[in-house]
Design a protein around this motif. Structure first.
Motif, mmCIF file in Angstrom:
data_model
loop_
_atom_site.group_PDB
_atom_site.id
_atom_site.type_symbol
_atom_site.label_atom_id
_atom_site.label_comp_id
_atom_site.label_asym_id
_atom_site.label_seq_id
_atom_site.Cartn_x
_atom_site.Cartn_y
_atom_site.Cartn_z
ATOM 1 N N MET A 236 -34.107 -36.987 1.738
ATOM 2 C CA MET A 236 -33.503 -38.170 2.349
ATOM 3 C C MET A 236 -34.490 -38.941 3.225
ATOM 4 O O MET A 236 -34.095 -39.711 4.099
ATOM 5 C CB MET A 236 -32.256 -37.801 3.163
ATOM 6 C CG MET A 236 -31.231 -36.988 2.398
ATOM 7 S SD MET A 236 -30.714 -37.756 0.840
ATOM 8 C CE MET A 236 -29.669 -39.074 1.442
ATOM 9 N N ASP A 237 -35.780 -38.749 2.980
ATOM 10 C CA ASP A 237 -36.785 -39.528 3.707
ATOM 11 C C ASP A 237 -37.146 -40.805 2.961
ATOM 12 O O ASP A 237 -37.745 -41.716 3.529
ATOM 13 C CB ASP A 237 -38.038 -38.688 3.950
ATOM 14 C CG ASP A 237 -38.660 -38.163 2.657
ATOM 15 O OD1 ASP A 237 -37.925 -38.035 1.658
ATOM 16 O OD2 ASP A 237 -39.865 -37.860 2.667
ATOM 17 N N ARG A 238 -36.759 -40.884 1.683
ATOM 18 C CA ARG A 238 -37.031 -42.055 0.851
ATOM 19 C C ARG A 238 -35.722 -42.499 0.205
ATOM 20 O O ARG A 238 -35.109 -41.736 -0.543
ATOM 21 C CB ARG A 238 -38.066 -41.719 -0.224
ATOM 22 C CG ARG A 238 -39.377 -41.188 0.339
ATOM 23 C CD ARG A 238 -40.274 -40.607 -0.740
ATOM 24 N NE ARG A 238 -40.783 -41.637 -1.635
ATOM 25 C CZ ARG A 238 -41.830 -42.407 -1.381
ATOM 26 N NH1 ARG A 238 -42.493 -42.273 -0.243
ATOM 27 N NH2 ARG A 238 -42.232 -43.309 -2.253
ATOM 28 N N LEU A 239 -35.301 -43.718 0.493
ATOM 29 C CA LEU A 239 -34.003 -44.199 0.028
ATOM 30 C C LEU A 239 -34.148 -45.528 -0.711
ATOM 31 O O LEU A 239 -35.003 -46.350 -0.371
ATOM 32 C CB LEU A 239 -33.044 -44.386 1.211
ATOM 33 C CG LEU A 239 -32.710 -43.130 2.016
ATOM 34 C CD1 LEU A 239 -31.846 -43.504 3.222
ATOM 35 C CD2 LEU A 239 -31.999 -42.100 1.156
ATOM 36 N N PHE A 277 -28.266 -48.885 9.258
ATOM 37 C CA PHE A 277 -27.215 -47.882 9.067
ATOM 38 C C PHE A 277 -27.770 -46.616 8.428
ATOM 39 O O PHE A 277 -27.482 -45.497 8.872
ATOM 40 C CB PHE A 277 -26.100 -48.475 8.198
ATOM 41 C CG PHE A 277 -25.053 -47.481 7.790
ATOM 42 C CD1 PHE A 277 -24.046 -47.119 8.659
ATOM 43 C CD2 PHE A 277 -25.101 -46.887 6.528
ATOM 44 C CE1 PHE A 277 -23.082 -46.189 8.278
ATOM 45 C CE2 PHE A 277 -24.146 -45.959 6.143
ATOM 46 C CZ PHE A 277 -23.142 -45.607 7.030
ATOM 47 N N GLN A 278 -28.561 -46.778 7.378
ATOM 48 C CA GLN A 278 -29.095 -45.613 6.690
ATOM 49 C C GLN A 278 -30.057 -44.833 7.583
ATOM 50 O O GLN A 278 -30.089 -43.590 7.543
ATOM 51 C CB GLN A 278 -29.806 -46.039 5.393
ATOM 52 C CG GLN A 278 -28.935 -46.761 4.386
ATOM 53 C CD GLN A 278 -27.795 -45.911 3.830
ATOM 54 O OE1 GLN A 278 -27.621 -44.749 4.191
ATOM 55 N NE2 GLN A 278 -26.983 -46.503 2.965
ATOM 56 N N LEU A 279 -30.812 -45.521 8.419
ATOM 57 C CA LEU A 279 -31.713 -44.837 9.346
ATOM 58 C C LEU A 279 -30.940 -44.000 10.354
ATOM 59 O O LEU A 279 -31.364 -42.904 10.727
ATOM 60 C CB LEU A 279 -32.587 -45.857 10.078
ATOM 61 C CG LEU A 279 -33.698 -46.510 9.254
ATOM 62 C CD1 LEU A 279 -34.323 -47.659 10.026
ATOM 63 C CD2 LEU A 279 -34.766 -45.490 8.891
ATOM 64 N N ASN A 284 -34.147 -38.268 8.571
ATOM 65 C CA ASN A 284 -35.468 -38.134 7.950
ATOM 66 C C ASN A 284 -35.967 -39.421 7.310
ATOM 67 O O ASN A 284 -37.117 -39.481 6.867
ATOM 68 C CB ASN A 284 -35.437 -37.040 6.879
ATOM 69 C CG ASN A 284 -35.249 -35.660 7.468
ATOM 70 O OD1 ASN A 284 -35.637 -35.406 8.598
ATOM 71 N ND2 ASN A 284 -34.645 -34.765 6.697
ATOM 72 N N ALA A 285 -35.120 -40.431 7.208
ATOM 73 C CA ALA A 285 -35.476 -41.652 6.479
ATOM 74 C C ALA A 285 -36.704 -42.320 7.087
ATOM 75 O O ALA A 285 -36.764 -42.548 8.298
ATOM 76 C CB ALA A 285 -34.301 -42.617 6.463
ATOM 77 N N LEU A 314 -38.799 -50.895 17.598
ATOM 78 C CA LEU A 314 -38.643 -49.768 18.515
ATOM 79 C C LEU A 314 -37.288 -49.096 18.362
ATOM 80 O O LEU A 314 -37.146 -47.897 18.586
ATOM 81 C CB LEU A 314 -38.845 -50.229 19.961
ATOM 82 C CG LEU A 314 -40.241 -50.762 20.282
ATOM 83 C CD1 LEU A 314 -40.344 -51.136 21.755
ATOM 84 C CD2 LEU A 314 -41.305 -49.737 19.924
ATOM 85 N N LEU A 315 -36.282 -49.875 17.985
ATOM 86 C CA LEU A 315 -34.964 -49.285 17.751
ATOM 87 C C LEU A 315 -34.927 -48.540 16.425
ATOM 88 O O LEU A 315 -34.186 -47.564 16.263
ATOM 89 C CB LEU A 315 -33.886 -50.372 17.764
ATOM 90 C CG LEU A 315 -33.659 -51.081 19.104
ATOM 91 C CD1 LEU A 315 -32.591 -52.158 18.936
ATOM 92 C CD2 LEU A 315 -33.253 -50.105 20.185
ATOM 93 N N LEU A 316 -35.740 -48.990 15.481
ATOM 94 C CA LEU A 316 -35.741 -48.354 14.166
ATOM 95 C C LEU A 316 -36.579 -47.082 14.126
ATOM 96 O O LEU A 316 -36.339 -46.192 13.323
ATOM 97 C CB LEU A 316 -36.290 -49.330 13.111
ATOM 98 C CG LEU A 316 -35.448 -50.577 12.843
ATOM 99 C CD1 LEU A 316 -36.190 -51.505 11.905
ATOM 100 C CD2 LEU A 316 -34.098 -50.213 12.264
ATOM 101 N N LEU A 317 -37.574 -47.011 15.019
ATOM 102 C CA LEU A 317 -38.481 -45.867 14.993
ATOM 103 C C LEU A 317 -37.799 -44.587 15.407
ATOM 104 O O LEU A 317 -36.830 -44.566 16.154
ATOM 105 C CB LEU A 317 -39.672 -46.124 15.921
ATOM 106 C CG LEU A 317 -40.686 -47.161 15.413
ATOM 107 C CD1 LEU A 317 -41.711 -47.451 16.484
ATOM 108 C CD2 LEU A 317 -41.362 -46.663 14.161
ATOM 109 N N LYS A 318 -38.348 -43.468 14.907
ATOM 110 C CA LYS A 318 -37.854 -42.150 15.285
ATOM 111 C C LYS A 318 -38.669 -41.636 16.470
ATOM 112 O O LYS A 318 -39.662 -42.231 16.884
ATOM 113 C CB LYS A 318 -37.973 -41.186 14.102
ATOM 114 C CG LYS A 318 -37.311 -41.693 12.854
ATOM 115 C CD LYS A 318 -35.839 -41.933 13.065
ATOM 116 C CE LYS A 318 -35.188 -42.445 11.797
ATOM 117 N NZ LYS A 318 -33.767 -42.712 11.953
#
Length: 565
Positions: A236-239, A277-279, A284-285, A314-318
């Protein structure tokens, strides 16, 4: 200020109202081998979310990936690796069925234990035969289950009808299923007449076609695909993501325009909210693969999407490092890749915006280095423009992949030499070369397939998708050009064009392809010699068995032909 991330799709909480009093419908959505095993299946995931939003209980079954994981590594390579795609459409599927009946039986048991009202199969050419086999086992075990086929192999009415002729297939959905499939499920649940469901073929005193189905007008209104049921099969790291239906271009060899009812573009806001949403749902995305024919049809949408990705990075980063450190370093952890069309949209400043937004690779359908051939293909760009876009993409720090085909009708030897010269000039800017596996495929419903005489294609009509010919241009001609192109690409040391990268599979099985070509042309002595050379090659035991079976079938056919004379 960063924009607020969306956490729910447009339909996430909606439940359709029903007038019927039927019980809750259980629906199984199924994908069989063979197919991509890198990404969870997009179409099933989207239809699952749509059906759930319409009040149905859905369970997804990705037997393509689960059976891949169940096999030994050597069998995985033989059956799923790109270098063996020549087997998947027919021979490979037949051998898989013979060799893995236990897995198919277990899969059928898993489906029937669920006791679904509908078993819906996602059908491609490369999994059609296995899907028919599994559907037959399911139907034998529980005749009350309604078996529905849909997907790319059902987009043409004639293909859907051919599938529906099989006794184990009750209904085939033609074209886009976003509206048709929920309506079909509601109708089956409520006991209504199937004649009222547009876009299907069903059995009733023969086959009945209900008319053209509706296509969703606003793809922003679609729910987010639900990948959650595949978390045990994929990292689920690649969608995958899809923001476009159809294509604005009209390339003469392409089937996209004719298969989709019309072109539709998702808004930047809707696209960004889906990725957000998916992130949030899948920790792991890190990477998104766009399924669109091209991402740069609409300049405004592309620029806005890139700005939203950049502004909200910055909001999207893990949590890979301290937030202040991430901001200081300007790290964009989330990456994406897409197809792109050569046009003026991809100016240097736009490409830099895309890079900052996480774009790491663009794949271009260059197809030929000859302007004459591009014009015959109805490609709307000039060679000089293509070279500028390739260079600017490279300069922006985005990897370039380029697709090529060989022997398009009207291509001369001089035209092909133009392609070789184009490759030489631009090789240092290209990371991946994708030479067409089918050399130059002419398939229904492309413009060229439906207008063969306009391109000088020789009878019979309709032309064979692979072995068609024009004066001076046969499959053997095209194969020779592929070999010359591949040899040059290897000498130029393009990073991802090596035998190890599975790009040399045509050459590895040259005798097989030529044997099939000679059989098609009725040159059986040449076919036999090619098969004899192939039989002496050192292949894995599984491949040897499959090849021996094809050679045996050929010999039996020759014996039968001689006996009939």
């Amino acid at each position: 200020m960063p924009r607020t991330l969306h956490t729910r799709g447009p339909h996430m909480n909606r439940r359709a109202s029903h007038t019927g009093a039927g019980a809750l419908m259980k629906i199984a959505l199924i994908k069989c081998p063979f197919g991509d095993i890198e990404y969870p299946p997009y179409n099933i995931s989207l239809l699952s979310a749509i059906l759930a939003g319409s009040g149905h209980e859905v369970k997804n079954f990705d037997f393509n990936k689960s059976m891949y994981l169940a096999l030994k590594k050597r069998d995985r390579k033989v059956r799923w690796e790109p270098e063996h795609q020549w087997l998947q459409a027919g021979t490979m599927q037949s051998d898989f069925i013979r060799s893995n009946r236990g897995m198919l039986t277990s899969a059928a048991e898993e489906i029937t234990r669920l006791k679904p009202s509908i078993a819906g199969f996602s059908i491609y050419q490369c999994n059609k035969d296995i899907s028919l086999e599994l559907a037959a086992v399911i139907k034998d075990r529980d005749p009350s289950i309604t078996v529905v086929f849909g997907g790319p192999e059902c987009y043409l009415r004639k293909n859907a009808e051919n599938l529906a002729c099989n006794r184990q297939v009750d209904i085939a959905v033609i074209g886009e299923a976003d509206i048709t499939l929920p309506l079909l499920a509601d109708t089956l649940r409520d006991g209504g007449p199937l004649s009222g469901v547009k876009g299907i073929v069903y059995k009733e005193n023969g086959l009945r076609f209900t008319g053209k189905g509706a296509a969703i007008k606003d793809i922003d209104s679609l729910p987010y695909p639900d990948f959650s049921s595949f978390a045990g099969l994929y990292r689920m790291d690649r969608l995958p993501v899809q923001s476009v239906r159809g294509c604005v271009n009209r390339c003469n060899f392409c089937t996209q325009t004719a298969l989709w009812q019309k072109y539709r573009q998702m808004s930047a806001e809707r696209l960004f909210s889906e990725i957000s949403f998916q992130l949030q749902r899948h920790e792991n995305a890190r990477f998104f693969h766009f399924l669109d024919p091209a991402i740069n049809f609409d300049t405004g949408v592309l620029r806005k999407f890139c700005a939203m990705m950049r502004d909200n990075r910055l909001l999207l980063l893990k949590d890979l490092m301290d937030r202040d450190m991430r901001e200081k370093c300007g790290i964009m952890d989330i990456q994406w890749a897409a197809n792109a069309y050569i046009n003026g949209v991809l100016a240097p400043d736009v490409l830099l915006e895309m890079k900052k937004a996480g774009c790491c690779m663009l794949t271009f359908g260059i197809e030929s280095g000859s302007q004459n051939v591009l014009d015959r293909m109805n490609k709307k760009f000039a060679i000089k423009e293509a070279e500028e876009v390739i260079y600017n993409t490279y300069k922006a720090g985005i990897s370039v992949a380029a697709n090529f085909m060989f022997g398009f009708p009207g291509e001369t030897e001089d035209d092909f030499n133009d392609t070789l010269r184009f490759l030489k000039r631009n090789a240092k800017y290209i990371s991946i070369i994708n030479p067409s596996f089918n050399l130059c495929d002419i398939s229904d419903p492309s413009y060229i397939f439906r207008h063969p005489s306009e391109f000088g294609i020789c009878p019979p009509y309709p032309p064979d998708p692979i072995f068609w010919k024009t004066p001076g241009n046969t499959y053997k001609t095209r194969f020779g050009r592929y070999k010359a192109f591949y040899k040059l690409a290897l000498s130029l040391e393009i990073p991802n064009l090596t035998e190890d990268a599975n790009q040399g599979y045509l050459l590895k099985f040259e005798d097989l392809y030529l044997a099939r070509y000679y059989r098609f042309e009725g040159e059986f002595d040449k076919a036999l010699k090619s098969y004899q050379r192939l039989a002496k090659r050192d292949f894995s035991s599984t491949l040897k068995k499959i090849i021996r079976k094809e050679i045996s079938d050929f010999r039996d056919g020759m014996d039968a032909l001689k006996a009939s004379r």
